[in-house]
Design a protein around this motif. Structure first.
Motif, PDB file in Angstrom:
ATOM      1  N   GLU A 311      62.086   3.496  81.949  1.00 41.85           N
ATOM      2  CA  GLU A 311      62.808   3.329  80.684  1.00 41.85           C
ATOM      3  C   GLU A 311      62.823   1.856  80.263  1.00 41.85           C
ATOM      4  O   GLU A 311      62.658   1.534  79.088  1.00 41.85           O
ATOM      5  CB  GLU A 311      64.252   3.833  80.829  1.00 41.85           C
ATOM      6  N   ALA A 312      63.032   0.970  81.245  1.00 43.40           N
ATOM      7  CA  ALA A 312      63.073  -0.472  80.950  1.00 43.40           C
ATOM      8  C   ALA A 312      61.730  -0.948  80.383  1.00 43.40           C
ATOM      9  O   ALA A 312      61.694  -1.767  79.459  1.00 43.40           O
ATOM     10  CB  ALA A 312      63.434  -1.255  82.205  1.00 43.40           C
ATOM     11  N   VAL A 313      60.622  -0.414  80.910  1.00 40.72           N
ATOM     12  CA  VAL A 313      59.283  -0.780  80.415  1.00 40.72           C
ATOM     13  C   VAL A 313      59.146  -0.365  78.952  1.00 40.72           C
ATOM     14  O   VAL A 313      58.706  -1.142  78.102  1.00 40.72           O
ATOM     15  CB  VAL A 313      58.172  -0.117  81.273  1.00 40.72           C
ATOM     16  N   ARG A 314      59.562   0.866  78.641  1.00 38.59           N
ATOM     17  CA  ARG A 314      59.413   1.376  77.270  1.00 38.59           C
ATOM     18  C   ARG A 314      60.333   0.640  76.291  1.00 38.59           C
ATOM     19  O   ARG A 314      60.027   0.530  75.109  1.00 38.59           O
ATOM     20  CB  ARG A 314      59.725   2.874  77.223  1.00 38.59           C
ATOM     21  N   LEU A 315      61.495   0.167  76.807  1.00 38.21           N
ATOM     22  CA  LEU A 315      62.433  -0.560  75.942  1.00 38.21           C
ATOM     23  C   LEU A 315      62.133  -2.061  75.910  1.00 38.21           C
ATOM     24  O   LEU A 315      62.926  -2.852  75.418  1.00 38.21           O
ATOM     25  CB  LEU A 315      63.878  -0.334  76.430  1.00 38.21           C
ATOM     26  N   ASN A 316      60.965  -2.431  76.482  1.00 36.68           N
ATOM     27  CA  ASN A 316      60.537  -3.848  76.548  1.00 36.68           C
ATOM     28  C   ASN A 316      61.534  -4.738  77.290  1.00 36.68           C
ATOM     29  O   ASN A 316      61.811  -5.858  76.881  1.00 36.68           O
ATOM     30  CB  ASN A 316      60.280  -4.401  75.140  1.00 36.68           C
ATOM     31  N   LEU A 317      62.061  -4.200  78.392  1.00 38.33           N
ATOM     32  CA  LEU A 317      62.979  -4.973  79.236  1.00 38.33           C
ATOM     33  C   LEU A 317      62.372  -5.267  80.601  1.00 38.33           C
ATOM     34  O   LEU A 317      63.032  -5.848  81.461  1.00 38.33           O
ATOM     35  CB  LEU A 317      64.295  -4.198  79.429  1.00 38.33           C
ATOM     36  N   TRP A 318      61.144  -4.830  80.823  1.00 36.24           N
ATOM     37  CA  TRP A 318      60.499  -5.016  82.123  1.00 36.24           C
ATOM     38  C   TRP A 318      58.996  -5.141  81.892  1.00 36.24           C
ATOM     39  O   TRP A 318      58.462  -4.485  80.994  1.00 36.24           O
ATOM     40  CB  TRP A 318      60.798  -3.814  83.037  1.00 36.24           C
ATOM     41  N   PRO A 319      58.302  -5.989  82.678  1.00 38.34           N
ATOM     42  CA  PRO A 319      56.838  -6.083  82.511  1.00 38.34           C
ATOM     43  C   PRO A 319      56.179  -4.708  82.640  1.00 38.34           C
ATOM     44  O   PRO A 319      56.660  -3.852  83.392  1.00 38.34           O
ATOM     45  CB  PRO A 319      56.425  -6.995  83.679  1.00 38.34           C
ATOM     46  N   PHE A 426      70.575 -10.414  90.624  1.00 36.47           N
ATOM     47  CA  PHE A 426      70.380 -11.590  89.764  1.00 36.47           C
ATOM     48  C   PHE A 426      68.887 -11.825  89.494  1.00 36.47           C
ATOM     49  O   PHE A 426      68.487 -12.113  88.366  1.00 36.47           O
ATOM     50  CB  PHE A 426      70.999 -12.837  90.419  1.00 36.47           C
ATOM     51  N   ILE A 427      68.057 -11.676  90.534  1.00 35.93           N
ATOM     52  CA  ILE A 427      66.601 -11.859  90.349  1.00 35.93           C
ATOM     53  C   ILE A 427      66.068 -10.823  89.349  1.00 35.93           C
ATOM     54  O   ILE A 427      65.307 -11.147  88.433  1.00 35.93           O
ATOM     55  CB  ILE A 427      65.859 -11.741  91.707  1.00 35.93           C
ATOM     56  N   LEU A 428      66.519  -9.564  89.506  1.00 35.36           N
ATOM     57  CA  LEU A 428      66.102  -8.509  88.574  1.00 35.36           C
ATOM     58  C   LEU A 428      66.556  -8.829  87.155  1.00 35.36           C
ATOM     59  O   LEU A 428      65.832  -8.613  86.182  1.00 35.36           O
ATOM     60  CB  LEU A 428      66.682  -7.153  89.015  1.00 35.36           C
ATOM     61  N   PHE A 429      67.787  -9.374  87.041  1.00 35.75           N
ATOM     62  CA  PHE A 429      68.327  -9.733  85.718  1.00 35.75           C
ATOM     63  C   PHE A 429      67.457 -10.801  85.056  1.00 35.75           C
ATOM     64  O   PHE A 429      67.159 -10.718  83.861  1.00 35.75           O
ATOM     65  CB  PHE A 429      69.771 -10.239  85.858  1.00 35.75           C
ATOM     66  N   THR A 430      67.027 -11.807  85.847  1.00 33.12           N
ATOM     67  CA  THR A 430      66.203 -12.883  85.249  1.00 33.12           C
ATOM     68  C   THR A 430      64.880 -12.322  84.731  1.00 33.12           C
ATOM     69  O   THR A 430      64.387 -12.742  83.692  1.00 33.12           O
ATOM     70  CB  THR A 430      65.914 -14.020  86.264  1.00 33.12           C
ATOM     71  N   VAL A 431      64.331 -11.330  85.454  1.00 36.44           N
ATOM     72  CA  VAL A 431      63.063 -10.719  85.011  1.00 36.44           C
ATOM     73  C   VAL A 431      63.283  -9.984  83.691  1.00 36.44           C
ATOM     74  O   VAL A 431      62.543 -10.181  82.718  1.00 36.44           O
ATOM     75  CB  VAL A 431      62.511  -9.752  86.092  1.00 36.44           C
ATOM     76  N   MET A 432      64.310  -9.121  83.651  1.00 33.56           N
ATOM     77  CA  MET A 432      64.569  -8.342  82.423  1.00 33.56           C
ATOM     78  C   MET A 432      64.899  -9.248  81.240  1.00 33.56           C
ATOM     79  O   MET A 432      64.394  -9.058  80.127  1.00 33.56           O
ATOM     80  CB  MET A 432      65.731  -7.358  82.654  1.00 33.56           C
ATOM     81  N   VAL A 508      47.299   1.179  64.351  1.00 27.92           N
ATOM     82  CA  VAL A 508      48.188   2.045  65.148  1.00 27.92           C
ATOM     83  C   VAL A 508      49.436   1.252  65.533  1.00 27.92           C
ATOM     84  O   VAL A 508      49.339   0.156  66.093  1.00 27.92           O
ATOM     85  CB  VAL A 508      47.468   2.565  66.413  1.00 27.92           C
ATOM     86  N   HIS A 509      50.588   1.811  65.202  1.00 34.23           N
ATOM     87  CA  HIS A 509      51.869   1.163  65.530  1.00 34.23           C
ATOM     88  C   HIS A 509      52.701   2.117  66.387  1.00 34.23           C
ATOM     89  O   HIS A 509      52.785   3.316  66.091  1.00 34.23           O
ATOM     90  CB  HIS A 509      52.629   0.830  64.245  1.00 34.23           C
ATOM     91  N   VAL A 510      53.302   1.592  67.454  1.00 33.48           N
ATOM     92  CA  VAL A 510      54.147   2.417  68.336  1.00 33.48           C
ATOM     93  C   VAL A 510      55.585   1.941  68.206  1.00 33.48           C
ATOM     94  O   VAL A 510      55.888   0.768  68.406  1.00 33.48           O
ATOM     95  CB  VAL A 510      53.703   2.306  69.816  1.00 33.48           C
ATOM     96  N   ASP A 511      56.453   2.874  67.858  1.00 27.54           N
ATOM     97  CA  ASP A 511      57.882   2.566  67.740  1.00 27.54           C
ATOM     98  C   ASP A 511      58.622   3.383  68.796  1.00 27.54           C
ATOM     99  O   ASP A 511      58.517   4.614  68.818  1.00 27.54           O
ATOM    100  CB  ASP A 511      58.353   2.956  66.325  1.00 27.54           C
ATOM    101  N   VAL A 512      59.337   2.687  69.710  1.00 25.80           N
ATOM    102  CA  VAL A 512      60.107   3.393  70.740  1.00 25.80           C
ATOM    103  C   VAL A 512      61.480   3.713  70.150  1.00 25.80           C
ATOM    104  O   VAL A 512      62.217   2.825  69.755  1.00 25.80           O
ATOM    105  CB  VAL A 512      60.253   2.537  72.017  1.00 25.80           C
ATOM    106  N   VAL A 513      61.790   5.016  70.080  1.00 24.47           N
ATOM    107  CA  VAL A 513      63.027   5.447  69.417  1.00 24.47           C
ATOM    108  C   VAL A 513      64.099   5.807  70.442  1.00 24.47           C
ATOM    109  O   VAL A 513      63.840   5.899  71.644  1.00 24.47           O
ATOM    110  CB  VAL A 513      62.759   6.641  68.468  1.00 24.47           C
ATOM    111  N   PHE A 540      62.044   6.931  74.539  1.00 23.85           N
ATOM    112  CA  PHE A 540      61.963   5.928  75.613  1.00 23.85           C
ATOM    113  C   PHE A 540      61.642   6.545  76.973  1.00 23.85           C
ATOM    114  O   PHE A 540      61.514   5.838  77.957  1.00 23.85           O
ATOM    115  CB  PHE A 540      63.261   5.104  75.686  1.00 23.85           C
ATOM    116  N   ARG A 541      61.527   7.887  77.033  1.00 22.36           N
ATOM    117  CA  ARG A 541      61.097   8.518  78.291  1.00 22.36           C
ATOM    118  C   ARG A 541      59.706   9.137  78.175  1.00 22.36           C
ATOM    119  O   ARG A 541      59.254   9.838  79.063  1.00 22.36           O
ATOM    120  CB  ARG A 541      62.112   9.575  78.730  1.00 22.36           C
TER     121      ARG A 541
END
Length: 649
Positions: A311-319, A426-432, A508-513, A540-541
Motif C-alpha cells: 500500500e505504501a508503494v502505491r501511495l508513493n510512501l515507499w520506494p 525511526f529508520i522506516l519513518f525516514t525512508v517513507m 498514459v496517466h495512473v491515478d491512485v485512488v 491503492f491495493r
C-alpha cells in the motif's frame, strides 16, 4: 471474487478464518502477560486480582470498544488498516500524512519483535523437560523456516490456521476453567475497583511498569482492523466474543494458580503460569499447540507487513520494490526485500535479547505509538461521518488519556530494549518521509505546457516521411493530472531529442485512488486516431500492471472502432498486421541543486540513495522491458548562472 465476498458474511467458514488470521498476536499474549506483570515481585492478592482487572478492562476499553465497535466502522470498501484509514481521510488535511506514516512505521517495527517473543515464549516451555535446551537456536531455526516458506504463498497453510486457532482458544478457556473451579471467587477481580486499588497502592514508578506489562494483552488489537478485508466486520465481531471469553478464562485460571502461591517470589521464567495450569501429562501437547499458535501469530504479522508495504508503494510512501503474487488468493502477496529485512530484524532481536522476558521489556512501546496514530485518524473519520463534535471530543479525550498513560507506562522500556523497535521505526519513518517529500520537491521543478499548442506539429510529424518512423504506436507515461497539459520533457522527447515519428501517440496517466480495489479508465481522443490519452484510476491495493491494463484498453478501443492500430507499412497493412508498440519512460536526472535549502538538499541526496535500491519506473509499472526505451533528462533544480565570455578575433 464472489468467494471473497462470501467470507465477509457471517458464516462458520468466516468465523474460522478470522480466528486463524486475526487473533494470532492477541491470542498468544497469555503466554507472557502475567509473567511480565508479576516479574520479580512478591505475589499478593492486590497484585494478582488487580492484574486480572487491568487486563479485563484493557481488553474491554481498548480492543472491544475502540477497535471492534468503533474503528471497524471505518472500512474503506471493506478494507481496513492504517493506510486504508488514511485514504479515507487524507482529503481533510495535509498533515494527516504524519500520523499515517508514523503509525505504519510503528506497525512494521512491531512486526520485527512479535515473531521472536511469541515463538520464544512457546519454546521456553520445553525447558520444563529439558532445562539446558538452547532455545535461542530452536527459535532462530523456526523463524528462518517461517521466512523461507513465504515465497511459496501461505494459502494452503492458511486453510489450517482457523481450526488450529480454534483448538488453541478452546484449550486456553478449558485450562482456565480447570483452575477457576478451585476458587470461583476469583471472578470478583473483574470489578474495576481491584485495578484502581493496585495502581493506587503501587509507587508511581511501579504503577507505570505494571501498566507497561498489562498493555501486552492488547498488542494485537491493531491486527483486527488491518485484516478487516480478509474476514469482514460481522465475522470479526462474533469471533472476538469467543476469543475474549477464552482469554479471560485463561487469565483467571493463571490468577488462581498464582494466588495459591501468595506471599512467594517466583522465578516465572522457570515456572510460567501459562504452562503451570496444564496437567503434567498434557504439557508436551500444550507446548506443541502453543508453538504452532505462535508461528500462526507471526505469519499474520508478516503478511500484514507485506500488505502495508504494498500500500505504501502505491501511495508513493515507499520506494518501488518487487511484489510477487504467489497464489490466486486475493490479498496474498510476497515482498522479497521486506521478507528478508524482517528476517534479519527478527534474528537480531533473538540474538540481542535471547530470552522472552528480556523481549517483553522491548515489546509494546512502538505499538502504543501506532494505536495513538489510529486514534487521531479515527477521530477525523468520525468527523467526516458527521458524528456530533461532543462524541468525537469524548472519544479523543478517553483514548488519548488511556493510550497516553500506556505510552508513559511503556517509556521505561526504552532503555531495557524499547530503543530497538523505536530505532527500527525511526529508520522506516525516514525512508517513507524522504520518498514522499522528495517527490514533492521534484514535482515543483517539473514544467508543464499546454498540449493544445502542439497538436498541429505532432500531426505533421506523424505524416512526415522524411523522418524515419520510430514506432507505429508510441506510448509515454505522463504525470500531468489534467488532459490539457503535458510535461515539457515529453514534448522535447517527441520533437527534438531524436524526433520520433509514429502513427499514433499515446499518453498514459495512473491515478491512485482512495478506493482499495477500483479499476477504471477514461479515454480522451485529443487528436482523433493520432494523439490519445488514457487515464487509469487504480485502487491503492491494485497491482499496477500497466502493460496488461494498457493492452486490454487498446483491444477494447479497436473492437469499438475508436482507433486503428494496423501497421501503415504497405506490405504489412495489406495483411492487416498490427503495428509495433514502444513505451518511452522519461527518467529525470538531478542537476544543480544549490538553490535548495540544506534540509531539502539532504532529502534529495537520501532520495538518490533510495533510488539505487528501488525498482526502475518501467519495472515498477510492470512494463515489458523489450518494448521500453528509457530516456534520461536533466531535472534542473536551479536557474543556470549567466555566463559571460568574449570573442577576441
Amino acid at each position: 471474487m464472489s468467494n471473497h465476498k462470501d467470507l465477509h458474511k457471517l458464516s462458520a467458514a468466516g468465523f474460522l478464518i478470522s480466528l486463524g488470521i486475526i487473533y494470532g498476536d492477541i491470542g498468544t499474549s497469555p503466554l507472557y502477560v502475567f509473567k511480565a506483570i508479576v516479574g520479580q515481585r512478591q505475589i499478593s492478592e492486590t497484585l494478582i486480582l488487580g492484574g486480572v482487572s487491568l487486563i479485563f478492562w484493557t481488553l474491554t476499553l481498548q480492543t472491544t470498544l475502540k477497535y471492534v465497535v468503533i474503528t471497524l466502522r471505518a472500512d474503506n470498501k471493506g478494507e481496513g488498516g492504517i493506510f486504508s484509514l488514511f485514504s479515507l481521510v487524507r482529503r481533510k488535511a495535509k498533515w494527516l500524512i504524519v500520523p499515517a506514516v508514523v503509525g505504519g512505521c510503528a506497525l512494521l517495527a512491531d512486526g520485527i519483535i512479535t515473531p521472536p517473543i511469541t515463538i520464544s515464549s512457546a519454546i521456553e516451555g520445553l525447558q520444563t523437560y529439558y532445562p539446558h535446551l538452547p532455545t535461542v537456536y530452536v527459535v532462530m531455526a523456526i523463524i528462518t523456516a517461517l521466512f523461507i516458506i513465504q515465497q511459496f504463498g501461505t494459502s494452503l497453510v492458511g486453510k489450517a490456521f482457523g481450526p488450529i486457532m480454534f483448538v488453541w482458544f478452546t484449550m486456553m478457556g478449558f485450562l482456565g476453567i480447570t483452575y477457576i473451579v478451585h476458587d470461583p471467587w476469583v471472578i470478583r477481580s473483574l470489578n474495576p475497583y481491584y485495578a484502581i486499588k493496585l495502581l493506587t497502592s503501587s509507587s508511581s514508578d511501579g504503577a507505570f511498569i505494571i501498566l507497561g506489562a498489562v498493555f501486552l494483552c492488547t498488542t494485537g488489537a491493531e491486527a483486527l482492523y488491518s485484516d478487516l478485508g480478509h474476514c469482514g466486520k460481522a465475522n470479526i465481531r462474533v469471533s472476538w466474543v469467543y476469543v475474549k471469553i477464552c482469554l479471560i478464562l485463561n487469565y483467571l485460571g493463571q490468577a488462581v494458580w498464582l494466588l495459591q502461591r501468595n506471599g512467594h517470589v517466583m522465578d516465572l521464567n522457570a515456572q510460567n503460569p501459562f504452562y503451570q495450569i496444564m496437567p503434567t501429562w498434557f504439557l508436551i501437547y500444550g507446548i506443541g499447540i502453543a508453538t504452532v499458535a505462535a508461528i500462526i501469530a507471526s505469519q499474520a504479522l508478516i503478511s500484514g507487513s507485506f500488505t502495508l508495504i504494498a500500500e505504501a508503494v502505491r501511495l508513493n510512501l515507499w520506494p518501488k520494490v518487487r511484489i510477487n503474487y504467489p497464489s490466486e488468493q486475493k490479498g496474498q502477496l510476497y515482498v522479497p526485500s521486506v521478507n528478508w529485512l524482517l528476517w534479519a530484524g527478527c534474528l537480531g532481536v533473538v540474538l540481542i535479547f535471547k530470552h522472552s522476558d528480556k523481549m517483553e521489556a522491548a515489546y509494546g512501546l512502538s505499538i502504543t505509538v501506532a494505536m495513538l496514530m489510529t486514534t487521531i485518524l479515527v477521530s477525523k473519520f468520525l468527523k467526516r461521518k458527521k458524528v456530533p463534535n461532543y462524541i468525537i471530543n469524548t472519544f479523543l479525550a478517553v483514548y488519548l488519556l488511556i493510550e497516553g498513560t500506556f505510552l508513559t507506562g511503556n517509556l521505561h522500556k526504552f532503555l531495557d530494549g524499547g530503543w530497538f523497535t523505536l530505532s527500527i521505526g525511526f529508520i522506516l519513518f525516514t525512508v517513507m518521509w524522504t520518498w514522499h517529500t522528495a517527490r514533492k520537491i521534484r514535482n515543483r521543478y517539473v514544467k508543464f505546457v499546454e498540449i493544445e499548442d502542439y497538436f498541429d506539429i505532432i500531426t505533421e510529424l506523424s505524416h512526415d516521411e522524411s523522418v524515419p518512423k520510430y514506432a507505429s504506436q508510441l506510448v509515454y507515461l505522463t504525470s500531468a493530472n489534467f488532459n490539457s497539459e503535458i510535461e515539457s520533457k515529453i514534448v522535447y522527447s517527441i520533437l527534438q531529442k531524436q524526433p520520433k515519428r509514429a502513427d499514433v501517440y499515446w499518453l498514459v496517466h495512473v491515478d491512485v485512488v482512495d478506493e482499495p480495489y477500483k479499476r477504471e479508465y477514461e479515454v480522451d481522443h485529443l487528436v482523433p486516431n493520432k494523439l490519445i490519452r488514457i487515464d487509469f484510476k487504480l485502487g491503492f491495493r491494485v497491482e499496477q500492471q500497466i502493460n496488461l491494463l494498457f493492452r486490454k484498453v487498446v483491444e477494447d478501443l479497436v473492437k469499438k472502432g475508436e482507433v486503428d492500430i494496423t501497421s501503415t507499412y504497405k506490405s504489412l497493412n495489406r495483411h492487416k498486421i498490427v503495428g509495433d508498440f514502444r513505451f518511452v519512460v522519461i527518467e529525470k536526472i538531478f542537476s544543480r541543486s544549490h538553490n535548495l535549502s540544506f534540509i531539502e538538499r539532504f532529502i534529495m541526496d537520501y532520495y538518490k540513495q533510495l533510488k539505487k535500491v528501488s525498482l526502475s519506473e518501467e519495472r515498477g509499472f510492470g512494463l515489458d522491458l523489450s518494448f521500453v526505451t528509457v530516456e534520461k533528462v536533466p531535472l534542473v533544480l536551479a536557474i543556470p548562472e549567466a555566463i559571460e565570455i568574449h570573442r577576441v578575433n
